[in-house]
Scaffold this motif. Structure first.
Motif, PDB file in Angstrom:
ATOM      1  N   SER A   1      34.798  41.652  42.866  1.00 57.75           N
ATOM      2  CA  SER A   1      35.943  41.670  43.777  1.00 57.75           C
ATOM      3  C   SER A   1      35.706  40.805  45.010  1.00 57.75           C
ATOM      4  CB  SER A   1      36.234  43.111  44.211  1.00 57.75           C
ATOM      5  OG  SER A   1      35.099  43.660  44.858  1.00 57.75           O
TER       6      SER A   1
ATOM      7  N   PRO B   1      38.273  37.007  44.684  1.00 56.03           N
ATOM      8  CA  PRO B   1      39.465  37.295  43.892  1.00 56.03           C
ATOM      9  C   PRO B   1      39.996  36.058  43.200  1.00 56.03           C
ATOM     10  CG  PRO B   1      39.988  37.249  46.226  1.00 56.03           C
ATOM     11  CD  PRO B   1      38.493  37.194  46.121  1.00 56.03           C
TER      12      PRO B   1
ATOM     13  N   THR C   1      39.786  41.396  40.902  1.00 58.46           N
ATOM     14  CA  THR C   1      40.953  41.342  41.769  1.00 58.46           C
ATOM     15  C   THR C   1      41.698  40.026  41.582  1.00 58.46           C
ATOM     16  OG1 THR C   1      39.820  42.693  43.419  1.00 58.46           O
ATOM     17  CG2 THR C   1      41.739  41.449  44.162  1.00 58.46           C
TER      18      THR C   1
END
Length: 241
Positions: A110, A113, A145
């Motif tokens: 994450s 992203p 993400t």
């Protein structure tokens, strides 16, 4: 000596380096797909490009490696001995890059992203489709993400070409695809009973041309499921149904 660097003997006895072949990743992927299908129509469909574009890629690739890789008649397509040898090397090279890319994504998690480039438009209700699609990409395909970035048309194309966006969504304007990008058009159906239930809205998905055909199939399949208001079971999307 690398696959792209060759030398020949000059009349003086001094080695002269030949120009490096332009073995772009998109050409390797196209050749692998064509070698698997042995059919230009099916291969072009899998790659989301036209048959003439696929033929041109093959011509340039054969020119760069200086030998025929495929033979074809009106009824059949087959690999030459050189084509079979080249296929083994192309698969190894693409597999190594795909594994490196996957490993990099997993390590980044994450913290980095992935970006879905979106060209805004006035059609009501499509913002929610883009948000749902971005969330589904992160949850069902990339396991990372996904950030939605609003871009102008020029920024949109630049982000995709430079690899700063993994996928793009913009209105389908009927113009031909942009060089260096793969694309597929989808139609978003209006929500039943919604305020914008006038007519379906065409959108264009775009991606860097070096993207994996298998990954592109999953991306397009997921987008089409969502656009039709269908459920997107994980197993179906991963299988490219």
């Amino acid at each position: 000596m690398s696959i792209t660097d060759t030398e020949r003997e000059a009349p003086s006895g001094r080695a002269v380096r030949q120009p490096s072949a332009d073995l772009g990743l998109s050409r390797l992927r196209s050749f692998i797909c064509l070698a698997e299908e042995l059919h230009f129509g099916r291969a072009a469909q899998r790659l989301h490009i036209s048959q003439p574009a696929l033929s041109q890629q093959l011509v340039r690739l054969e020119k760069d490696v200086a030998t025929p890789l495929l033979r074809r008649t009106n009824r059949s397509v087959w690999l030459t001995p050189a084509g079979r040898e080249f296929l083994r090397g192309a698969r190894a090279a693409v597999r190594a890059l795909d594994e490196t890319t996957d490993a990099t994504r997993r390590r980044a998690g994450s913290r980095l992203p992935l970006v879905l480039s979106h060209v805004p438009h006035a059609h009501g209700g499509l913002g929610s489709f883009v948000e749902d699609f971005g969330a589904a990409l992160g949850e069902q395909l990339f396991r990372s993400t996904v950030r939605i970035a609003r871009h102008s048309h020029e920024e949109h194309r630049r982000a995709l070409r430079e690899g700063r966006a993994v996928l793009g969504i913009c209105p389908a304007d009927g113009e031909p695809g942009v060089r260096g990008l793969g694309s597929a058009d989808i139609v978003v159906l209006p929500a039943p009973g919604g305020a914008s239930a006038a007519a379906p809205y065409p959108l264009r998905l775009s991606w860097p041309e070096w993207a994996s055909p298998a990954e592109v199939d999953r991306l397009v399949s997921l987008a089409r499921h969502l656009a039709q208001g269908s459920p997107t079971p994980l197993a179906a999307v991963r299988a490219g149904v």
